[in-house]
Write an enzyme that holds these catalytic residues in place. Structure first.
Site, mmCIF file in Angstrom:
data_model
loop_
_atom_site.group_PDB
_atom_site.id
_atom_site.type_symbol
_atom_site.label_atom_id
_atom_site.label_comp_id
_atom_site.label_asym_id
_atom_site.label_seq_id
_atom_site.Cartn_x
_atom_site.Cartn_y
_atom_site.Cartn_z
ATOM 1 N N CYS A 1 -41.221 -20.234 -23.837
ATOM 2 C CA CYS A 1 -40.210 -19.211 -24.129
ATOM 3 C C CYS A 1 -39.260 -19.694 -25.231
ATOM 4 O O CYS A 1 -38.750 -18.880 -26.010
ATOM 5 C CB CYS A 1 -39.411 -18.877 -22.882
ATOM 6 S SG CYS A 1 -40.430 -18.530 -21.431
ATOM 7 N N CYS B 1 -46.521 -13.211 -23.415
ATOM 8 C CA CYS B 1 -45.895 -12.307 -22.440
ATOM 9 C C CYS B 1 -45.436 -10.977 -23.052
ATOM 10 O O CYS B 1 -45.078 -10.074 -22.327
ATOM 11 C CB CYS B 1 -44.678 -13.001 -21.824
ATOM 12 S SG CYS B 1 -43.490 -13.439 -23.085
#
Ligand code: FES
Length: 161
Positions: A104, A33
């Site tokens: 994440c 990302c």
């Protein structure tokens, strides 16, 4: 999407900010990302206990919540003990993350590894046996490689199963 604890750690991040005279700085990026995290450490030179730790994260809510949590888990531990913290432990301490956001939490684990690597490089000019700089490390200019992408996918898939 997120549980209450994750929202709390995102809205009220613990140990956010920087340490100006840090003994080590780790910087990692998430190739999935583009989000980035920086970890700052103050380390007792005799005991190698992490006396202070702060983070700066440019990323999603999960990235900020996990950054926040990993600083709480690492503070007061020795550097070598902090290196045992896994992204799963961080996510579990937060009461879990949605499967699609588990990747994440890798930033948190790898941020500690990158900061530890920086500490040993500054002190000894080399890494101790067994410690490698995360492939996602952007501090040294290296880039994420294929196998790192694969790891994100497999982590994701395992939780989704
Ligand atoms: Fe980038 Fe979460 S989407 S770290």
């Amino acid at each position: 999407m997120y549980n209450q604890k994750v929202v709390d750690y995102f809205m009220n991040p613990r140990n956010a900010g920087r340490i100006e005279d840090a003994d080590a700085i780790g910087e990692v990026g998430n190739p999935k990302c583009g989000d980035v995290m920086k970890i700052y450490l103050k380390i007792n030179p005799q005991s190698e206990v992490i006396e202070d730790i702060k983070f700066e994260t440019f990323g999603c809510a999960a990235a900020i919540a996990t950054s926040s949590m990993v600083t709480e888990l690492a503070k007061g531990r020795t550097l070598r003990d902090a290196l045992k913290i896994t992204n799963k432990e961080v996510a579990d301490e937060l009461g879990g993350l949605p499967p699609a956001k588990l990747h994440c939490s890798l930033l948190a684990q790898e941020g500690i590894q990158a900061a530890a690597a920086d500490y040993y490089m500054r002190r000894d000019g080399k890494l101790p046996e067994g410690l490698t700089v995360p492939k996602t490390c952007i501090a040294c200019g290296c880039e994420a490689e294929e196998e790192e992408e694969e790891r994100f996918v497999s982590e994701h898939d395992r939780v989704a199963e």
